[in-house]
Design a protein around this motif. Structure first.
Motif, PDB file in Angstrom:
ATOM      1  N   PHE A  53       1.307  -8.233  44.466  1.00 37.66           N
ATOM      2  CA  PHE A  53      -0.276  -7.330  44.563  1.00 37.66           C
ATOM      3  C   PHE A  53      -0.922  -8.231  43.068  1.00 37.66           C
ATOM      4  CE2 PHE A  53       2.344  -5.065  46.723  1.00 37.66           C
ATOM      5  CZ  PHE A  53       1.273  -4.371  48.077  1.00 37.66           C
ATOM      6  N   ASP A  54      -0.018  -7.979  41.958  1.00 42.18           N
ATOM      7  CA  ASP A  54      -0.822  -7.852  41.129  1.00 42.18           C
ATOM      8  C   ASP A  54      -1.061  -9.296  40.363  1.00 42.18           C
ATOM      9  OD1 ASP A  54      -0.338  -5.750  39.951  1.00 42.18           O
ATOM     10  OD2 ASP A  54       1.069  -5.402  39.006  1.00 42.18           O
ATOM     11  N   LEU A  55       0.132 -10.961  41.354  1.00 40.74           N
ATOM     12  CA  LEU A  55      -0.634 -12.066  41.106  1.00 40.74           C
ATOM     13  C   LEU A  55      -0.787 -12.512  42.571  1.00 40.74           C
ATOM     14  CD1 LEU A  55       3.342 -13.449  39.531  1.00 40.74           C
ATOM     15  CD2 LEU A  55       1.122 -13.125  38.227  1.00 40.74           C
ATOM     16  N   LEU A  56      -0.190 -11.906  43.226  1.00 42.20           N
ATOM     17  CA  LEU A  56      -1.053 -12.648  44.725  1.00 42.20           C
ATOM     18  C   LEU A  56      -2.483 -12.594  44.751  1.00 42.20           C
ATOM     19  CD1 LEU A  56      -1.087 -13.688  47.555  1.00 42.20           C
ATOM     20  CD2 LEU A  56      -0.576 -12.191  48.492  1.00 42.20           C
ATOM     21  N   LEU A  57      -3.014 -11.015  44.556  1.00 38.47           N
ATOM     22  CA  LEU A  57      -4.591 -10.559  44.438  1.00 38.47           C
ATOM     23  C   LEU A  57      -5.341 -10.510  43.743  1.00 38.47           C
ATOM     24  CD1 LEU A  57      -3.305  -7.024  46.486  1.00 38.47           C
ATOM     25  CD2 LEU A  57      -4.517  -9.143  47.067  1.00 38.47           C
ATOM     26  N   TYR A  58      -5.028 -10.451  42.176  1.00 40.92           N
ATOM     27  CA  TYR A  58      -6.078 -10.765  41.238  1.00 40.92           C
ATOM     28  C   TYR A  58      -6.061 -11.736  40.656  1.00 40.92           C
ATOM     29  CZ  TYR A  58      -5.699  -4.894  41.042  1.00 40.92           C
ATOM     30  OH  TYR A  58      -6.189  -3.678  41.072  1.00 40.92           O
ATOM     31  N   ARG A  59      -4.301 -12.408  41.065  1.00 46.94           N
ATOM     32  CA  ARG A  59      -4.918 -13.995  39.755  1.00 46.94           C
ATOM     33  C   ARG A  59      -5.686 -15.217  41.457  1.00 46.94           C
ATOM     34  NH1 ARG A  59      -5.820 -17.667  37.799  1.00 46.94           N
ATOM     35  NH2 ARG A  59      -4.867 -18.936  36.432  1.00 46.94           N
ATOM     36  N   TYR A  60      -5.103 -14.704  42.644  1.00 50.50           N
ATOM     37  CA  TYR A  60      -5.261 -15.768  43.735  1.00 50.50           C
ATOM     38  C   TYR A  60      -7.011 -15.356  44.454  1.00 50.50           C
ATOM     39  CZ  TYR A  60      -1.735 -18.589  41.783  1.00 50.50           C
ATOM     40  OH  TYR A  60      -0.543 -18.584  40.567  1.00 50.50           O
ATOM     41  N   ALA A  61      -5.708 -13.897  45.122  1.00 47.40           N
ATOM     42  CA  ALA A  61      -7.119 -13.770  46.597  1.00 47.40           C
ATOM     43  C   ALA A  61      -8.271 -13.474  46.177  1.00 47.40           C
ATOM     44  CB  ALA A  61      -5.982 -13.517  46.908  1.00 47.40           C
ATOM     45  N   PHE A  62      -8.129 -12.230  45.677  1.00 50.60           N
ATOM     46  CA  PHE A  62      -9.797 -11.826  45.345  1.00 50.60           C
ATOM     47  C   PHE A  62     -10.468 -12.862  44.498  1.00 50.60           C
ATOM     48  CE2 PHE A  62      -7.435  -7.079  45.356  1.00 50.60           C
ATOM     49  CZ  PHE A  62      -8.388  -7.040  46.349  1.00 50.60           C
ATOM     50  N   PRO A  63     -10.206 -13.447  43.027  1.00 54.02           N
ATOM     51  CA  PRO A  63     -11.089 -14.303  42.751  1.00 54.02           C
ATOM     52  C   PRO A  63     -11.423 -15.937  43.573  1.00 54.02           C
ATOM     53  CG  PRO A  63      -9.222 -14.435  41.605  1.00 54.02           C
ATOM     54  CD  PRO A  63      -8.553 -13.830  42.570  1.00 54.02           C
ATOM     55  N   ILE A  90      -6.007  -1.778  50.651  1.00 57.09           N
ATOM     56  CA  ILE A  90      -4.619  -2.453  50.060  1.00 57.09           C
ATOM     57  C   ILE A  90      -3.752  -0.709  49.742  1.00 57.09           C
ATOM     58  CG2 ILE A  90      -3.288  -3.946  48.019  1.00 57.09           C
ATOM     59  CD1 ILE A  90      -5.124  -5.727  49.824  1.00 57.09           C
ATOM     60  N   THR A  91      -4.806  -0.553  48.961  1.00 61.68           N
ATOM     61  CA  THR A  91      -3.713   0.880  48.655  1.00 61.68           C
ATOM     62  C   THR A  91      -3.727   1.846  48.985  1.00 61.68           C
ATOM     63  OG1 THR A  91      -4.390   0.671  45.786  1.00 61.68           O
ATOM     64  CG2 THR A  91      -3.666   2.896  46.983  1.00 61.68           C
ATOM     65  N   PRO A  92      -3.868   2.241  50.195  1.00 62.35           N
ATOM     66  CA  PRO A  92      -3.855   2.833  51.518  1.00 62.35           C
ATOM     67  C   PRO A  92      -2.587   3.009  52.245  1.00 62.35           C
ATOM     68  CG  PRO A  92      -5.975   3.054  51.306  1.00 62.35           C
ATOM     69  CD  PRO A  92      -5.814   2.061  49.765  1.00 62.35           C
ATOM     70  N   LEU A  93      -2.803   1.245  52.402  1.00 68.88           N
ATOM     71  CA  LEU A  93      -2.307   0.351  53.809  1.00 68.88           C
ATOM     72  C   LEU A  93      -1.431  -0.338  53.994  1.00 68.88           C
ATOM     73  CD1 LEU A  93      -5.943  -0.131  55.885  1.00 68.88           C
ATOM     74  CD2 LEU A  93      -4.588   1.700  56.540  1.00 68.88           C
ATOM     75  N   ILE A  94      -1.535  -0.371  52.263  1.00 64.69           N
ATOM     76  CA  ILE A  94      -0.031  -1.134  52.077  1.00 64.69           C
ATOM     77  C   ILE A  94       0.223  -0.998  50.783  1.00 64.69           C
ATOM     78  CG2 ILE A  94       0.391  -4.562  51.206  1.00 64.69           C
ATOM     79  CD1 ILE A  94      -1.705  -4.828  53.150  1.00 64.69           C
ATOM     80  N   TYR A  95      -0.076  -0.503  49.357  1.00 65.53           N
ATOM     81  CA  TYR A  95       0.790  -0.555  48.365  1.00 65.53           C
ATOM     82  C   TYR A  95       1.408   0.789  48.227  1.00 65.53           C
ATOM     83  CZ  TYR A  95       1.536   0.455  43.324  1.00 65.53           C
ATOM     84  OH  TYR A  95       2.178   1.249  42.486  1.00 65.53           O
ATOM     85  N   LEU A  96       1.319   2.369  48.785  1.00 66.10           N
ATOM     86  CA  LEU A  96       1.486   3.488  48.756  1.00 66.10           C
ATOM     87  C   LEU A  96       2.733   3.395  49.733  1.00 66.10           C
ATOM     88  CD1 LEU A  96      -1.319   5.522  47.943  1.00 66.10           C
ATOM     89  CD2 LEU A  96       0.508   4.981  46.405  1.00 66.10           C
ATOM     90  N   PRO A  97       1.765   3.169  51.099  1.00 69.62           N
ATOM     91  CA  PRO A  97       2.909   3.293  51.991  1.00 69.62           C
ATOM     92  C   PRO A  97       4.638   1.760  51.642  1.00 69.62           C
ATOM     93  CG  PRO A  97       1.293   2.771  53.233  1.00 69.62           C
ATOM     94  CD  PRO A  97       0.560   2.524  51.648  1.00 69.62           C
TER      95      PRO A  97
END
Length: 204
Positions: A53-63, A90-97
């Motif tokens: 999540f942190d690396l994939l989303l915050y560093r690459y996908a979201f930017p 992301i949080t309700p459908l991937i992270y928390l499950p």
């Protein structure tokens, strides 16, 4: 490796603080022992979430999907889109499950639930609103700050520091919900036992 180190530290620190506060609230005894299995849950999940999540989303996908600056101008719409995507999808459908599957199957299977993916997801479904409500209250403003103000190359480090607070929230809420579920199951068992004894007594 430094990101994983930060993730393990935030898992240990966040859960450790909550365990200490729970002990202080429940007992005046100065002796306190860390629940290592519980802490291992949050350390392990923090490491997994850092990679996925942190690396994939915050560093690459979201930017790339929602750049903060477009043609040299601040794009508030993209910041809001990124924040909404994180908290509504992301949080309700991937992270928390994923957290519930990791906790209920890999680290701390419960005696009253089978250690299977459907059971873990059903457990999450039972606690969906409580977990996501607390997550959104914490992460929605933090995500907005992250996407609006923090440079892309510093986002993982920033989120790792902020996530110490969220691990504390996640640990506290999960422990409360687990205890409530355990108390309800114990109460139901006592009631069933009493009903069984009454039926036996009426047959005599």
């Amino acid at each position: 490796s430094s990101s994983i180190g930060f993730a393990l530290a935030r898992g240990a620190a966040g859960d450790g603080c909550v365990q200490w506060l729970e002990h202080k609230r429940a007992s005046s005894d100065a002796r306190w022992a860390l629940d290592l299995q519980r802490t291992a849950t949050y350390m392990g999940w923090s490491a997994i979430s850092c990679l996925w999540f942190d690396l994939l989303l915050y560093r690459y996908a979201f930017p790339r999907a929602f750049p903060t600056w477009v043609a040299g101008r601040f794009c508030r719409a993209n910041v809001l889109k990124a924040t909404a995507t994180e908290n509504l999808f992301i949080t309700p459908l991937i992270y928390l499950p994923g957290f519930y599957v990791f906790k209920d199957i890999v680290v701390a299977p419960r005696a009253d639930r089978p250690a299977t993916v459907p059971s873990a997801l059903a457990h999450y479904g039972d606690e969906f609103w409580a977990q996501n409500g607390c997550s959104a209250l914490f992460w929605a403003p933090m995500n907005y700050v992250t996407f609006a103000l923090v440079p892309v190359h510093l986002r993982v480090a920033f989120v790792s520091v902020v996530a110490v607070g969220y691990v504390s929230v996640l640990s506290a809420v999960t422990q409360y919900l687990d205890q409530r579920s355990s108390d309800a199951a114990e109460k139901l068992q006592r009631r069933d036992t009493a009903a069984h004894l009454v039926r036996r007594a009426t047959r005599i």
